[in-house]
Design a protein around this motif. Structure first.
Motif, PDB file in Angstrom:
ATOM      1  N   ALA A 299      -1.859  25.788  32.202  1.00  0.00           N
ATOM      2  CA  ALA A 299      -2.617  25.513  33.230  1.00  0.00           C
ATOM      3  C   ALA A 299      -3.152  26.995  33.822  1.00  0.00           C
ATOM      4  N   ARG A 300      -2.144  28.065  33.660  1.00  0.00           N
ATOM      5  CA  ARG A 300      -2.550  29.537  33.803  1.00  0.00           C
ATOM      6  C   ARG A 300      -3.308  30.143  33.043  1.00  0.00           C
ATOM      7  N   GLY A 301      -3.854  29.330  31.664  1.00  0.00           N
ATOM      8  CA  GLY A 301      -4.713  29.874  30.722  1.00  0.00           C
ATOM      9  C   GLY A 301      -3.962  30.632  29.810  1.00  0.00           C
ATOM     10  N   GLU A 302      -2.602  30.235  29.442  1.00  0.00           N
ATOM     11  CA  GLU A 302      -1.799  30.670  28.496  1.00  0.00           C
ATOM     12  C   GLU A 302      -1.924  32.239  28.460  1.00  0.00           C
ATOM     13  N   ASP A 303      -1.374  32.985  29.639  1.00  0.00           N
ATOM     14  CA  ASP A 303      -1.254  34.277  29.888  1.00  0.00           C
ATOM     15  C   ASP A 303      -0.438  35.001  28.775  1.00  0.00           C
ATOM     16  N   LEU A 304       0.773  34.303  28.083  1.00  0.00           N
ATOM     17  CA  LEU A 304       1.633  35.026  27.236  1.00  0.00           C
ATOM     18  C   LEU A 304       0.955  34.672  25.816  1.00  0.00           C
ATOM     19  N   ALA A 305       1.200  35.805  25.019  1.00  0.00           N
ATOM     20  CA  ALA A 305       0.832  35.522  23.552  1.00  0.00           C
ATOM     21  C   ALA A 305       1.749  34.843  22.660  1.00  0.00           C
ATOM     22  N   ALA A 306       1.216  34.157  21.824  1.00  0.00           N
ATOM     23  CA  ALA A 306       2.027  33.408  20.797  1.00  0.00           C
ATOM     24  C   ALA A 306       2.889  34.397  20.096  1.00  0.00           C
ATOM     25  N   PRO A 307       3.925  33.947  19.585  1.00  0.00           N
ATOM     26  CA  PRO A 307       4.884  34.636  18.718  1.00  0.00           C
ATOM     27  C   PRO A 307       4.316  34.270  17.269  1.00  0.00           C
ATOM     28  N   THR A 308       5.005  34.975  16.290  1.00  0.00           N
ATOM     29  CA  THR A 308       4.711  35.176  14.962  1.00  0.00           C
ATOM     30  C   THR A 308       6.197  34.456  14.312  1.00  0.00           C
ATOM     31  N   LEU A 309       5.769  33.340  13.472  1.00  0.00           N
ATOM     32  CA  LEU A 309       7.023  32.824  12.660  1.00  0.00           C
ATOM     33  C   LEU A 309       6.906  33.299  11.244  1.00  0.00           C
ATOM     34  N   SER A 310       7.992  33.597  10.446  1.00  0.00           N
ATOM     35  CA  SER A 310       8.117  33.824   9.177  1.00  0.00           C
ATOM     36  C   SER A 310       9.516  33.091   8.647  1.00  0.00           C
ATOM     37  N   VAL A 311       9.340  32.454   7.590  1.00  0.00           N
ATOM     38  CA  VAL A 311      10.403  31.661   6.836  1.00  0.00           C
ATOM     39  C   VAL A 311      10.539  32.167   5.491  1.00  0.00           C
ATOM     40  N   LYS A 312      11.811  32.506   5.149  1.00  0.00           N
ATOM     41  CA  LYS A 312      12.143  33.098   3.757  1.00  0.00           C
ATOM     42  C   LYS A 312      13.331  32.681   3.403  1.00  0.00           C
TER      43      LYS A 312
ATOM     44  N   GLU B 290      19.597  22.046  -1.181  1.00  0.00           N
ATOM     45  CA  GLU B 290      20.434  21.699   0.031  1.00  0.00           C
ATOM     46  C   GLU B 290      21.508  22.518   0.257  1.00  0.00           C
ATOM     47  N   SER B 291      22.048  23.063  -0.680  1.00  0.00           N
ATOM     48  CA  SER B 291      22.949  24.047  -0.298  1.00  0.00           C
ATOM     49  C   SER B 291      22.478  25.419  -0.254  1.00  0.00           C
ATOM     50  N   GLY B 292      21.205  25.625  -0.163  1.00  0.00           N
ATOM     51  CA  GLY B 292      20.647  27.004  -0.041  1.00  0.00           C
ATOM     52  C   GLY B 292      20.311  27.293   1.463  1.00  0.00           C
ATOM     53  N   SER B 293      19.840  28.414   1.888  1.00  0.00           N
ATOM     54  CA  SER B 293      19.553  28.915   3.461  1.00  0.00           C
ATOM     55  C   SER B 293      18.259  29.652   3.343  1.00  0.00           C
ATOM     56  N   VAL B 294      17.901  29.318   4.536  1.00  0.00           N
ATOM     57  CA  VAL B 294      16.609  29.838   5.026  1.00  0.00           C
ATOM     58  C   VAL B 294      16.787  30.702   6.156  1.00  0.00           C
ATOM     59  N   THR B 295      16.019  31.818   6.321  1.00  0.00           N
ATOM     60  CA  THR B 295      15.880  32.694   7.540  1.00  0.00           C
ATOM     61  C   THR B 295      14.689  32.284   8.147  1.00  0.00           C
ATOM     62  N   LEU B 296      14.941  31.954   9.645  1.00  0.00           N
ATOM     63  CA  LEU B 296      13.652  31.778  10.542  1.00  0.00           C
ATOM     64  C   LEU B 296      13.742  33.002  11.446  1.00  0.00           C
ATOM     65  N   HIS B 297      12.562  33.653  11.675  1.00  0.00           N
ATOM     66  CA  HIS B 297      12.099  34.799  12.199  1.00  0.00           C
ATOM     67  C   HIS B 297      10.850  34.749  13.296  1.00  0.00           C
TER      68      HIS B 297
ATOM     69  N   THR C 159      17.120  25.617  20.482  1.00  0.00           N
ATOM     70  CA  THR C 159      17.233  27.024  21.044  1.00  0.00           C
ATOM     71  C   THR C 159      18.275  27.477  20.078  1.00  0.00           C
ATOM     72  N   MET C 160      17.800  28.761  19.549  1.00  0.00           N
ATOM     73  CA  MET C 160      18.501  29.429  18.540  1.00  0.00           C
ATOM     74  C   MET C 160      18.164  30.807  18.644  1.00  0.00           C
ATOM     75  N   LEU C 161      18.845  31.747  17.952  1.00  0.00           N
ATOM     76  CA  LEU C 161      18.355  33.109  18.082  1.00  0.00           C
ATOM     77  C   LEU C 161      17.246  33.134  17.491  1.00  0.00           C
ATOM     78  N   CYS C 162      16.458  34.516  17.781  1.00  0.00           N
ATOM     79  CA  CYS C 162      15.121  34.740  17.367  1.00  0.00           C
ATOM     80  C   CYS C 162      14.994  35.088  15.847  1.00  0.00           C
ATOM     81  N   ARG C 163      16.199  35.381  15.230  1.00  0.00           N
ATOM     82  CA  ARG C 163      16.372  35.540  13.826  1.00  0.00           C
ATOM     83  C   ARG C 163      17.367  34.740  13.482  1.00  0.00           C
ATOM     84  N   GLN C 164      17.203  33.567  12.979  1.00  0.00           N
ATOM     85  CA  GLN C 164      18.303  32.667  12.597  1.00  0.00           C
ATOM     86  C   GLN C 164      18.235  32.163  11.256  1.00  0.00           C
TER      87      GLN C 164
END
Length: 419
Positions: free
Chosen positions: A17-30, A36-43, A64-69
């Motif tokens: 409603a405020r015109g999206e004053d905040l900038a969107a974050p950038t997500l990467s996955v590696k 099933e037993s492997g892992s992925v890092t969300l940043h 809710t998680m760490l920003c690098r999880q």
């Protein structure tokens, strides 16, 4: 928790409603593909510092998680209550007085580990040569070890995914070359030591005996000083750089120096002892690989002949010129080519004397020049008369001509010129 989610929804609506004053974050996955037993890092990379981020998974509430999880595949499957294979969409946002817009979505693929791929190089080897086995897991799998085994019952477990073995190592005690050995492999993922992967397809290694080489020659007949190139060619599946050459006879054998599988030798190098050409020499060769010697090649024969002697002496001339004799009854024979040669000599002599006359006229006067001209004309005429006849009869006229010829010869000696 429910109240927190209501608050987040409220703040998101308020932000829009405020015109999206905040900038969107950038997500990467590696990596983007895991097991099933492997892992992925969300940043979730935010434009402002925050301590925690919100992650949105398809068909699931915000988490809710760490920003690098880092999270493993089984947790993702459990969170969404799904099974593999699965394609999971994820986005993230953050709170800074208000909730930011969501990032672009990323996809995480959770797959079955799948079988590895087995390969061998080379696929054809002698019994005492080496072969390298490769077990290649899928690229998205983190592997702790690989195992190889043959369908005949041999196994090399929990080793590197690359292994080098000799051909004889692939054969059981009751096997011997030549033989075809079928090889398979499997791998074990990290953190899954008790759950090996499915097995690969088979690869075949052909284990062969050491076959005899092929001996080739570039020449079959040489002199003792000429050279011949000997080439000992092992089979295509053998990598050999050392070859031995032999000259053989019914009762003797000579070993030629081993300097590789190609030799450049003279004919005399091939002699067994004190032989002398011409002689036939039989040659064989063999090769060595991993300190194992091959059988001998078939025999090849070289004929060594004596060194060629080329004469440089010019052949004698077949033309003979017969001059008239002084005795009565003697005949003189002059061929047509010889008469032409003498005519040429006469013309040359006349020209020479004319040149001499031209030189002497200014210096000695007209009288000397005239004498020389008369003598030259007289000698030339008489010489032509002598060589223009094919047969001279013994008469008075012949004697007169011979006298005139002697006079001409006398004039030649006086003036140092030929008539």
């Amino acid at each position: 928790m429910a109240g927190y989610l209501v608050f987040v929804v409220f703040m998101t609506v308020l932000s829009k409603a405020r015109g999206e004053d905040l900038a969107a974050p950038t997500l990467s996955v590696k990596p983007e593909i895991i097991t099933e037993s492997g892992s992925v890092t969300l940043h979730c990379q935010t434009p402002v510092p925050v301590s925690r981020c919100l992650y949105s998974f398809k068909k699931a509430p915000f988490k809710t998680m760490l920003c690098r999880q880092t999270i493993n595949g089984s947790e993702l499957l459990s969170l969404l209550n799904i099974n593999i294979p699965a394609e999971i969409n994820v986005a993230c946002s953050y709170l800074n007085a208000t909730a930011s817009p969501l990032s672009e979505k990323k996809v995480i693929s959770v797959r079955d580990p799948g079988p590895p791929t087995v390969s061998v190089h080379p696929s054809v080897i002698p019994e005492f040569s080496s072969v390298t086995l490769y077990c290649q897991p899928p690229l998205y799998v983190s592997v702790s070890s690989c195992s190889f085994y043959t369908l005949s019952g041999l196994e090399w477990a929990r080793s590197s995914c690359t292994r080098t073995l000799r051909g004889s190592d692939l054969l059981k005690n009751d096997q011997s070359a030549p033989a075809e050995v079928q090889v398979k492999c499997y791998y074990t993922e990290q953190n899954e030591e008790m759950s090996p992967s499915s097995h690969s397809d088979k690869a075949i290694v052909a284990v062969k005996v050491l076959a005899p080489p092929t001996l080739t020659l570039d020449l079959s007949v040489i002199t003792e000083m000429e050279r011949v190139i000997l080439h000992c060619r092992p089979p295509s599946y053998v990598s050999a750089s050392l070859c031995n050459f032999y000259t053989v006879s019914a009762s003797d054998e000579k070993h030629l120096e081993a300097t590789g599988c190609v030799q450049n030798l003279t004919g005399s190098d091939l002699f067994l002892g004190n032989e002398s050409p011409p002689i036939e020499v039989q040659i064989q060769c063999l090769y060595t690989v991993n300190q194992k010697t091959s059988p001998h090649s078939d025999k090849r024969t070289i004929m060594v002949t004596a060194t060629k002697i080329t004469s440089t002496t010019s052949p004698p001339s077949t033309s003979t010129l017969f001059y008239p004799e002084t005795n009565t009854g003697t005949q003189a024979h002059v061929t047509g080519s010889e008469t032409a040669a003498h005519d040429s000599d006469n013309l040359t002599a006349t020209n020479s004397l004319i040149k001499t006359l031209v030189i002497l006229l200014p210096a000695g006067g007209v009288a000397v020049g005239c004498v020389l001209l008369v003598v030259t004309f007289f000698c030339t005429k008489q010489r032509n008369a002598i060589f223009s006849v094919a047969e001279i009869q013994p008469d008075v006229q012949q004697e007169e001509k011979l006298t005139e010829a002697r006079s001409c010869h006398f004039a030649d000696n006086i003036f140092k010129q030929r008539c």
